[in-house]
Scaffold this active site. Structure first.
Site, short mmCIF file in Angstrom:
data_model
loop_
_atom_site.label_atom_id
_atom_site.label_comp_id
_atom_site.label_asym_id
_atom_site.label_seq_id
_atom_site.Cartn_x
_atom_site.Cartn_y
_atom_site.Cartn_z
N GLY A 93 0.81 -1.21 0.00
CA GLY A 93 0.00 0.00 0.00
C GLY A 93 0.84 1.26 0.00
O GLY A 93 0.65 2.16 -0.81
N MET A 109 4.64 3.24 2.14
CA MET A 109 5.84 3.03 2.96
C MET A 109 6.22 4.30 3.69
O MET A 109 6.27 5.38 3.11
CB MET A 109 6.97 2.54 2.05
CG MET A 109 8.28 2.29 2.77
SD MET A 109 8.10 0.97 4.01
CE MET A 109 9.28 1.52 5.22
N GLU A 110 6.53 4.14 4.97
CA GLU A 110 6.71 5.26 5.90
C GLU A 110 8.12 5.83 5.96
O GLU A 110 8.49 6.43 6.98
CB GLU A 110 6.30 4.79 7.30
CG GLU A 110 7.26 3.77 7.96
CD GLU A 110 6.86 2.31 7.81
OE1 GLU A 110 6.10 2.00 6.87
OE2 GLU A 110 7.32 1.50 8.62
N ASN A 111 8.94 5.72 4.90
CA ASN A 111 10.30 6.26 4.91
C ASN A 111 10.35 7.63 5.58
O ASN A 111 9.49 8.48 5.33
CB ASN A 111 10.79 6.41 3.47
CG ASN A 111 10.43 5.24 2.62
OD1 ASN A 111 10.85 4.13 2.89
ND2 ASN A 111 9.59 5.47 1.61
N HIS A 119 -1.97 6.11 8.55
CA HIS A 119 -1.12 5.00 8.96
C HIS A 119 0.36 5.33 8.74
O HIS A 119 1.17 5.22 9.66
CB HIS A 119 -1.52 3.74 8.19
CG HIS A 119 -0.70 2.53 8.51
ND1 HIS A 119 -1.12 1.58 9.41
CD2 HIS A 119 0.51 2.11 8.06
CE1 HIS A 119 -0.20 0.63 9.49
NE2 HIS A 119 0.80 0.92 8.67
N GLU A 120 0.69 5.75 7.54
CA GLU A 120 2.10 6.02 7.24
C GLU A 120 2.60 7.21 8.05
O GLU A 120 3.72 7.20 8.56
CB GLU A 120 2.31 6.27 5.74
CG GLU A 120 1.80 5.15 4.83
CD GLU A 120 2.29 3.77 5.21
OE1 GLU A 120 3.40 3.64 5.77
OE2 GLU A 120 1.56 2.79 4.96
N HIS A 177 3.40 6.23 11.58
CA HIS A 177 4.65 5.49 11.72
C HIS A 177 5.82 6.40 12.12
O HIS A 177 6.83 5.92 12.61
CB HIS A 177 5.02 4.79 10.40
CG HIS A 177 4.50 3.40 10.26
ND1 HIS A 177 4.59 2.45 11.26
CD2 HIS A 177 3.91 2.77 9.20
CE1 HIS A 177 4.08 1.30 10.82
NE2 HIS A 177 3.65 1.47 9.58
N GLU A 181 3.68 -2.35 13.38
CA GLU A 181 2.51 -2.47 12.50
C GLU A 181 1.20 -2.64 13.28
O GLU A 181 0.20 -2.00 12.97
CB GLU A 181 2.70 -3.60 11.49
CG GLU A 181 3.85 -3.36 10.50
CD GLU A 181 3.71 -2.05 9.71
OE1 GLU A 181 2.61 -1.45 9.71
OE2 GLU A 181 4.71 -1.62 9.10
N1 ARG Z 1 5.71 -0.64 6.46
C1 ARG Z 1 4.77 -0.59 5.36
C2 ARG Z 1 3.42 -0.30 6.00
O1 ARG Z 1 2.74 -1.09 6.51
C3 ARG Z 1 4.70 -1.83 4.57
C4 ARG Z 1 5.95 -2.19 3.86
C5 ARG Z 1 5.90 -3.57 3.38
N2 ARG Z 1 7.00 -3.94 2.60
C6 ARG Z 1 7.25 -5.20 2.23
N3 ARG Z 1 8.26 -5.43 1.50
N4 ARG Z 1 6.53 -6.18 2.56
O2 ARG Z 1 3.03 0.78 6.13
ZN ZN Z 2 2.59 0.04 8.50
#
Ligand code: ARG
Ligand code: ZN
Length: 858
Positions: A258, A260-262, A294-295, A298, A317
């Site tokens: 979906g 990613m929280e970089n 959600h992101e 994080h 998570e």
């Molecule tokens: N941390 C991300 C989220 O839940 C998901 C990243 C998943 N990446 C993966 N390679 N499975 O917001």
């Molecule tokens: Zn997450």
């Protein structure tokens, strides 16, 4: 190779600083990495450092400024001998982003470059201790063609930028917050931004930008509003403030997950960013709000406090899912959101927990961590933390969270750290509760209510079923919110919270001259399966009277689940069948007409329990029998209540234009009316659906109508499917819907349709959204996927084999539907198993797919 939780050891080296230089190109990107490394006093000493790599080779290695050739490779990893306590290591690598079809590491998407590093993608960019407990401060310099990549983004704050006469330009970014490599991100491309600002509670102004391709800008407002609401909410509800000068979000159309929280540079699947009324449904709007939040959340639960190792994934998570659920509850209808979350849990997580892939929210071992980004880790993880909150109340829970953030800020923590912080900060004793982190399987709770004299006695017992590798289980503490209703007055004397700690318990309640009606697990206070032998008339009573909206929904579900379960297993004598139908008809009739209900809630009450949840109730299920009984019930409801449904459709149509809750509710029940009418009186439904399609002013109405038509044999079907395609052919997210609606349809020829769609020029096996919209959707069409011929299973197995060399992470996700064979009727089980075996014999299977297939075969 199996990685075990118990084997955790700290890394021998610290990497306080990392400097990266990228010379960007779609086909060739050169990466220069400089690591400052120091011996970790808390770890065992080592004569070398292991820098993980995946599919890359070092072009140059220097230590303390001197080129060395004493390095060696060990299974993709770079081993560099080191003798002192601190060193500077420099490594040059080169990668081809255009060839990266796995979409892990640095990859190309529509001419732009972007990254996905969680969980282990950074090692596909450069050699590094690619594990979440190594935290570093990153400085990044990126340069590339100004034409091709006018925008250069990275984590943290922009420090400097400039141009060179050769047509290239560069940017330097610095992220002051130490972070693990999985939070690294970089984006380079031709992008435009929706810009805004947010002033934090302490008065700092943050520049916000949502970056998309030219032409998509008009569809970013909802995402931006959601982001700002999330930032505010996290300050108010959890006391969490943002900590950088900029917050960038980039939308990409090729993405495995979906979003990613970089740190400071979230990367999103376009699906969770772009929306306008004409192209996105109400469900899409909600999903965007939820994922944006959600992101963003994080940033604290994941980034400021990160995970020690990947077994702790639920630490970030599960907690972040709970946080986004609570946010969405506050933004819209609390009870409707709760029902939706439980529906997802039951449809996806319960089957996972009862199948071959069952694992605790904190797993004990894995081969490929990507396989553990599961509904169990995410959604059950959220439920487990929600139970803690239920047991201590929101205020004490907040104190526990405050302590957790305070204690572990800047650290890589464990689930145990979280539990301890909640114990200390909220004053809970969670010693036995920790079992929820260790044990897989959905606890079953048996409930029996006895009445004698003026006393009601509630007998509770629990059983946690065995799961792979865990034959024996211990009882877990189960918080159950309950109420006892007086049948006459329709009221109760207040709700209670009971915690079932042992295998069995009996509780007495006095003051009941007549047997009360029990309402239990209100608000779904525990993620368990309740087995209650409640008389049908009590369920009807609760469906009409319960003041807890979830419990009211639950009574309706129970009524239908019991009927369908018995009907599908042939255990329903005709007399009981008729009585069951009668009860369901009257409950539905009142839900359709009850004026006290708002339409959003009415919509929930009218949703029939899903196929997978009904299958869960049976030790071994015949998918077609369930499907036929479920469709049969829909047809019965649609024909017997056709006047009511048609009237509901007409009433709702008059108020369904707009973006407020009333209009949204109206749209929800409109399409539901169509669903029942299509099953019961298809000729009449076709007309109403075609009209709804033609006059639709928004995607919710249009897609709802199309979904209903897609299941029917009729000229309108062909007509509207073509019209929809022509209208939206330039919008990939809508074309995804077009694929999905056909692949998941009730149409008898769905298999033929899916095969044809796989050859459609717009089908692209390299794009995960497109693959999911065709094939994942198809696994949700029981008459197709479970066709007695086995053709549906073969289609999915063929897909897995074709996709595995291209994108193993996405391929592995398709194993689970085949893995249900043990709980499926014998002939189909044989066919499913045979497909799994065929996959397992493929010459070069990825670690991802290999692990899932092996576990599924058992
Ligand atoms: N941390 C991300 C989220 O839940 C998901 C990243 C998943 N990446 C993966 N390679 N499975 O917001
Ligand atoms: Zn997450």
């Amino acid at each position: 190779q199996l990685i075990q939780r118990e084997d955790y050891a700290p890394f021998a080296w610290l990497v306080p600083e990392v400097a990266l230089r990228f010379d960007l190109g779609i086909e060739r990107t050169r990466v220069h990495s400089a690591l400052t490394v120091q011996r970790n006093a808390r770890a065992n000493t080592a004569e070398f450092i292991r820098l993980e790599g995946d599919g890359i080779t070092p072009l140059e290695v220097t230590v303390d400024g001197e080129a060395i050739n004493s390095w060696s490779m060990d299974d993709g990893d770079l081993m560099v001998p080191l003798s002192g306590d601190t060193h500077q290591i420099e490594i040059v690598t080169e990668i081809d982003p255009s060839a990266n079809t796995q979409l892990m590491g640095l990859f190309a998407s529509n001419g732009m470059l972007c990254t996905q590093c969680e969980a282990e993608g950074f090692r596909r960019i450069t050699f590094f201790p690619d594990r979440p407990d190594v935290l570093s401060v990153y400085s990044v310099r990126m340069s590339g063609s100004k034409d091709q990549f006018p925008i250069l983004l990275c984590n943290g704050n922009l420090k400097a930028s400039g141009e060179r006469p050769d047509g290239t330009h560069w940017a330097e970014w610095h992220d002051p917050w130490p972070k693990p490599s999985y939070l690294f991100a970089l984006v380079a491309g031709d992008l435009v931004a929706n810009r805004d600002t947010f002033t934090t509670s302490s008065g700092r102004e943050v520049e916000l930008a949502i970056w998309v391709r030219d032409g998509d800008l008009e569809r970013t407002d909802h995402a931006m509003d959601s982001l700002k609401r999330a930032m505010k909410w996290d300050e108010e509800t959890f006391g969490r403030e943002y900590d950088l000068d900029t917050f960038n979000v980039v939308a990409v159309s090729d993405f495995n997950m979906g979003a990613m929280e970089n740190k400071g540079l979230n990367i999103f699947n376009t699906k969770y960013v772009l929306a306008d009324r004409a192209t996105a449904t109400d469900g899409d709007y909600d999903a965007i709000e939820g994922v944006m939040a959600h992101e963003y959340f994080h940033n604290w639960s994941g980034n400021r406090v990160t995970c020690r190792d990947w077994f702790q994934l639920s630490l970030k998570e599960g907690f972040t899912v709970l946080r986004d659920q609570l946010f969405s509850q506050d933004m819209g209808s609390e009870s409707v959101k709760r029902i939706e979350d439980v529906r997802v849990l039951r449809a996806v997580q319960f089957p996972e927990d009862s199948g071959p892939l069952a694992h605790p929210i904190r797993p004990d071992s894995y081969r490929e961590i990507s396989n553990f980004y599961t509904s169990t880790v995410y959604n059950k993880g959220a439920e487990v933390i929600r139970m803690m909150r239920t047991m201590c109340g929101p205020e004490r829970f907040r104190s526990g969270c405050d302590l957790y953030f305070d204690r572990h800020d800047g650290q890589a923590a464990t689930c145990e750290d979280f539990i301890t912080a909640i114990e200390d900060g909220a004053g809970l004793d969670l010693r036995q509760f920790r079992l929820w982190y260790r044990q897989a399987g959905t606890p079953k709770v048996k409930v029996r209510l006895e009445h004698d004299g003026d006393t009601a006695t509630l007998h509770l017992s629990q059983d946690v079923p065995p799961t792979p590798g865990q034959p024996e289980k211990l009882p877990v503490p189960i918080p159950l919110r309950l109420a006892l209703f007086d049948r006459e007055s329709g009221e109760h004397e207040g709700e209670q919270l009971v915690i079932l700690e042992h295998a069995q318990a009996s509780l007495t309640f006095s003051g009941f001259a007549a047997p009360p009606v029990l309402s239990i697990n209100r608000g779904f206070s525990a993620p368990v399966a309740i087995e209650r032998d409640t008389p049908v008339e009590d369920l009807v009573f609760l469906a009409a009277n319960d003041d807890d909206p979830f419990a009211r929904y639950e009574a309706m579900q129970d009524l239908v689940v019991a009927y369908l379960r018995d009907a599908a297993s042939g255990a329903l004598a005709s007399e009981r069948r008729a009585a069951g139908q009668q009860a369901i008809l009257s409950a539905f009739a009142s839900a359709v007409t009850d004026e006290a209900l708002d339409d959003l809630m009415r919509g929930e009450l009218l949703i029939l329990p899903g196929h997978s949840y009904i299958s869960e109730q049976l030790a071994v299920a015949d998918p077609l029998a369930i499907h036929q009984e479920r469709e049969g019930l829909k047809a019965l409801l649609g024909s017997r209540l056709q006047t009511e449904f048609a009237a509901m459709h007409a009433r709702a149509s008059a108020i369904s234009d707009g973006s407020d809750a009333v209009a949204r509710g109206a749209r929800k029940v409109k399409t539901q009316a169509l669903v029942y009418l299509a099953a019961g009186v298809p000729e009449r439904a076709k007309e109403i659906a075609a009209a709804q399609y033609d006059t639709a002013t928004n995607m919710t109405d249009r897609l709802g109508a199309l979904m209903v038509l897609a299941g029917l044999r009729s000229p309108e079907r062909t007509d509207k499917i073509l019209d929809f395609y022509t209208r939206f052919r330039d919008n990939p997210l809508v074309i995804d819907k077009w694929f999905a609606i056909q692949a998941q349809s009730l149409h008898p020829d769905v298999i033929e349709h899916v095969k044809a769609l796989a050859k459609h020029p717009d089908f692209n096996i390299r794009n995960p959204n497109r693959v999911r919209s065709l094939f994942m959707a198809f696994t949700g069409a029981p008459q197709g996927f479970h066709a007695a011929s086995g053709e549906g299973y073969r289609l999915i197995a063929d897909l897995i084999l074709e996709l595995d060399p291209i994108n193993p992470q996405t391929a592995a996700r398709f194993v689970a539907p085949l893995g249900r064979w043990r709980r499926t009727e014998r002939d189909r089980a044989t066919l499913m198993r045979a497909e799994l075996e065929r996959i397992s014999k493929a010459p070069k299977l990825s670690r991802d797919t290999f692990e899932q297939v092996t576990r599924s075969l058992g």
